[in-house]
Design a protein around this motif. Structure first.
Motif, PDB file in Angstrom:
ATOM      1  N   HIS A  31       0.800  -1.233   0.000  1.00 39.60           N
ATOM      2  CA  HIS A  31       0.000   0.000   0.000  1.00 39.60           C
ATOM      3  C   HIS A  31       0.830   1.280   0.000  1.00 39.60           C
ATOM      4  N   HIS A  32       2.034   1.257   0.579  1.00 40.13           N
ATOM      5  CA  HIS A  32       2.869   2.460   0.673  1.00 40.13           C
ATOM      6  C   HIS A  32       4.339   2.112   0.434  1.00 40.13           C
ATOM      7  N   PRO A  33       4.678   1.601  -0.762  1.00 42.34           N
ATOM      8  CA  PRO A  33       6.056   1.163  -1.017  1.00 42.34           C
ATOM      9  C   PRO A  33       7.093   2.269  -0.886  1.00 42.34           C
ATOM     10  N   ALA A  34       6.688   3.531  -1.038  1.00 39.71           N
ATOM     11  CA  ALA A  34       7.653   4.624  -0.904  1.00 39.71           C
ATOM     12  C   ALA A  34       8.224   4.705   0.503  1.00 39.71           C
ATOM     13  N   ARG A  35       7.497   4.169   1.491  1.00 40.26           N
ATOM     14  CA  ARG A  35       7.960   4.211   2.877  1.00 40.26           C
ATOM     15  C   ARG A  35       8.665   2.923   3.273  1.00 40.26           C
ATOM     16  N   LEU A  36       8.788   1.998   2.325  1.00 38.02           N
ATOM     17  CA  LEU A  36       9.281   0.669   2.664  1.00 38.02           C
ATOM     18  C   LEU A  36      10.773   0.643   2.962  1.00 38.02           C
ATOM     19  N   ARG A  37      11.550   1.414   2.204  1.00 35.05           N
ATOM     20  CA  ARG A  37      13.015   1.390   2.401  1.00 35.05           C
ATOM     21  C   ARG A  37      13.385   1.731   3.850  1.00 35.05           C
ATOM     22  N   GLU A  38      12.810   2.798   4.392  1.00 35.56           N
ATOM     23  CA  GLU A  38      13.106   3.204   5.769  1.00 35.56           C
ATOM     24  C   GLU A  38      12.715   2.111   6.755  1.00 35.56           C
ATOM     25  N   ALA A  39      11.570   1.486   6.527  1.00 34.03           N
ATOM     26  CA  ALA A  39      11.106   0.433   7.427  1.00 34.03           C
ATOM     27  C   ALA A  39      11.985  -0.806   7.336  1.00 34.03           C
ATOM     28  N   LEU A  40      12.452  -1.137   6.129  1.00 30.98           N
ATOM     29  CA  LEU A  40      13.342  -2.294   5.960  1.00 30.98           C
ATOM     30  C   LEU A  40      14.661  -2.072   6.682  1.00 30.98           C
ATOM     31  N   ARG A  86      11.579  -2.613  -7.572  1.00 31.06           N
ATOM     32  CA  ARG A  86      12.459  -1.563  -7.055  1.00 31.06           C
ATOM     33  C   ARG A  86      11.647  -0.535  -6.275  1.00 31.06           C
ATOM     34  N   ILE A  87      12.172  -0.119  -5.130  1.00 36.11           N
ATOM     35  CA  ILE A  87      11.573   0.985  -4.390  1.00 36.11           C
ATOM     36  C   ILE A  87      11.988   2.283  -5.071  1.00 36.11           C
ATOM     37  N   ALA A  88      11.022   3.087  -5.462  1.00 32.82           N
ATOM     38  CA  ALA A  88      11.302   4.315  -6.215  1.00 32.82           C
ATOM     39  C   ALA A  88      12.333   5.182  -5.510  1.00 32.82           C
ATOM     40  N   GLY A  89      13.295   5.686  -6.290  1.00 36.38           N
ATOM     41  CA  GLY A  89      14.304   6.583  -5.751  1.00 36.38           C
ATOM     42  C   GLY A  89      15.409   5.895  -4.983  1.00 36.38           C
ATOM     43  N   SER A  90      15.530   4.570  -5.131  1.00 36.68           N
ATOM     44  CA  SER A  90      16.563   3.833  -4.387  1.00 36.68           C
ATOM     45  C   SER A  90      17.057   2.668  -5.233  1.00 36.68           C
ATOM     46  N   ASP A  91      18.092   2.003  -4.740  1.00 34.47           N
ATOM     47  CA  ASP A  91      18.588   0.763  -5.349  1.00 34.47           C
ATOM     48  C   ASP A  91      18.152  -0.445  -4.528  1.00 34.47           C
ATOM     49  N   THR A  92      17.086  -0.310  -3.785  1.00 35.14           N
ATOM     50  CA  THR A  92      16.562  -1.408  -2.974  1.00 35.14           C
ATOM     51  C   THR A  92      15.423  -2.097  -3.717  1.00 35.14           C
ATOM     52  N   TRP A  93      15.510  -3.430  -3.777  1.00 30.16           N
ATOM     53  CA  TRP A  93      14.510  -4.253  -4.438  1.00 30.16           C
ATOM     54  C   TRP A  93      13.861  -5.161  -3.401  1.00 30.16           C
ATOM     55  N   TYR A  94      12.599  -5.497  -3.636  1.00 25.18           N
ATOM     56  CA  TYR A  94      11.903  -6.350  -2.674  1.00 25.18           C
ATOM     57  C   TYR A  94      10.934  -7.277  -3.405  1.00 25.18           C
ATOM     58  N   ALA A  95      10.542  -8.334  -2.721  1.00 26.97           N
ATOM     59  CA  ALA A  95       9.515  -9.246  -3.223  1.00 26.97           C
ATOM     60  C   ALA A  95       8.790  -9.835  -2.026  1.00 26.97           C
ATOM     61  N   THR A  96       7.539 -10.165  -2.213  1.00 23.32           N
ATOM     62  CA  THR A  96       6.771 -10.863  -1.186  1.00 23.32           C
ATOM     63  C   THR A  96       6.275 -12.176  -1.764  1.00 23.32           C
TER      64      THR A  96
END
Length: 319
Positions: A31-40, A86-96
């Motif tokens: 729902h809010h992937p833009a906030r995911l990098r900080e949470a990860l 990819r999380i927008a604005g970063s080089d972090t990738w994720y999958a569920t």
């Protein structure tokens, strides 16, 4: 419930700085992937993202994340996993995605044709490993310290006791002893290696195991008593040991303690438990004396110790 969770996440500007559970991270990713990098980073650490070892799950549901400049391919148990985003604005990738529960799994990445990161031991716990609704919780003690009087003279050992809610002093309880106990008693989190406390609470409540007191024993610590006879024994053992190979992690006498206790095939550690540490526990709790009601376990060298104790003292442990 989901609506309440999302309201809480949206209402708290610093939510990303707090450690989240796997369901919360997965919901945030959806729902809010833009906030995911900080949470990860807050939950799994930037180091784990950089090394490709960041993973978190609850039950069958998992989230994987990695830092990479090009799209990584996720492999789950050596088979292609869900696509990475990819999380927008970063080089972090994720999958569920999901893993089958009640067993362990492996994962890794391929990045630019090369294998990277991962783990070969990711546990997917079943429902018994998470506290169920209505189940009363037992009590885990604060860290206790036992000082050996004779068997490991002067050695100080940390340990913890778990007492189920159903225990009453008038009725003797079964006993379970865990080697490397410090690994089982961390505060409840998604990272717990064993999730033993929740499992004990659930199984005792459901009458699948008897009312059982658990003792979590950590290998001894000679740094707390450097002048003890056992500390001197470890110093001499260290001096006689071969030099480590170049580049190996520095070692010292303290590194010898676990192997001396767990890997030495004599009755010394068994006597330490029976005559000293468990005698101390049994002075506080009413514990069954028959070996049928007493178990002992461990992993790696802790498993060697468990087998050796039961071999040396079958009248004390038969499980």
């Amino acid at each position: 419930m989901k609506t309440l969770l999302m309201c809480l996440l949206l209402a708290a500007p610093a939510a990303g700085a707090d450690k989240l559970t796997a369901p919360q991270l997965i919901d945030l990713a959806r729902h809010h992937p833009a906030r995911l990098r900080e949470a990860l980073v807050a939950t799994l650490t930037a180091d784990a993202l950089a090394k490709g070892t960041a993973v978190l799950g609850r039950g069958e549901h998992f989230i994987w994340a990695v830092d990479a400049t090009s799209r990584p391919t996720l492999l789950l148990d050596e088979a292609p996993g869900p696509p990475m985003r990819r999380i927008a604005g970063s080089d972090t990738w994720y999958a569920t995605g999901t893993y089958a529960v009640r067993t362990s799994h492996a994962f890794a990445y391929t990045i630019a044709g090369k294998t990277f990161g991962g783990s070969k031991d990711v546990a997917a716990f079943g429902p018994d490993s998470y506290l169920k609704a209505g189940v009363p919780q037992g009590t885990l003690s604060d860290k206790l310290v036992h000082t050996s009087k004779a068997i490991y003279e002067g050695l100080r050992s940390n340990y913890w006791t778990y007492v189920p809610a159903q225990y009453t002093p008038s009725t003797p309880a079964a006993l379970m002893v865990f080697q490397d106990g410090q690994g089982y008693v961390r505060p409840e989190s998604e990272h717990d290696r064993g999730r033993i406390i929740d499992a004990l609470d659930n199984l005792i409540y459901e009458h699948k195991i008897p009312v059982m007191i658990a003792v979590f024993v950590q290998p001894g610590d000679i740094t707390q008593s450097p002048d003890s006879a056992f500390a001197k024994e470890m110093v001499e053992k260290f001096k006689a040991s071969p030099a480590p190979p170049p580049g190996a992690r520095p070692r010292g006498p303290q590194n010898m303690v676990r192997g001396t206790q767990y890997d030495t095939v004599t009755d010394r550690y068994a006597r330490f438990l029976r005559d000293e540490l468990l005698a101390e526990v049994q002075s506080r709790y009413n514990i069954r004396k028959d070996s049928y009601s007493r178990g002992i376990t461990g992993q790696s060298s802790g498993g060697i110790a468990a087998f050796n104790v039961a071999w040396q003292q079958p009248e004390q442990f038969s499980r």
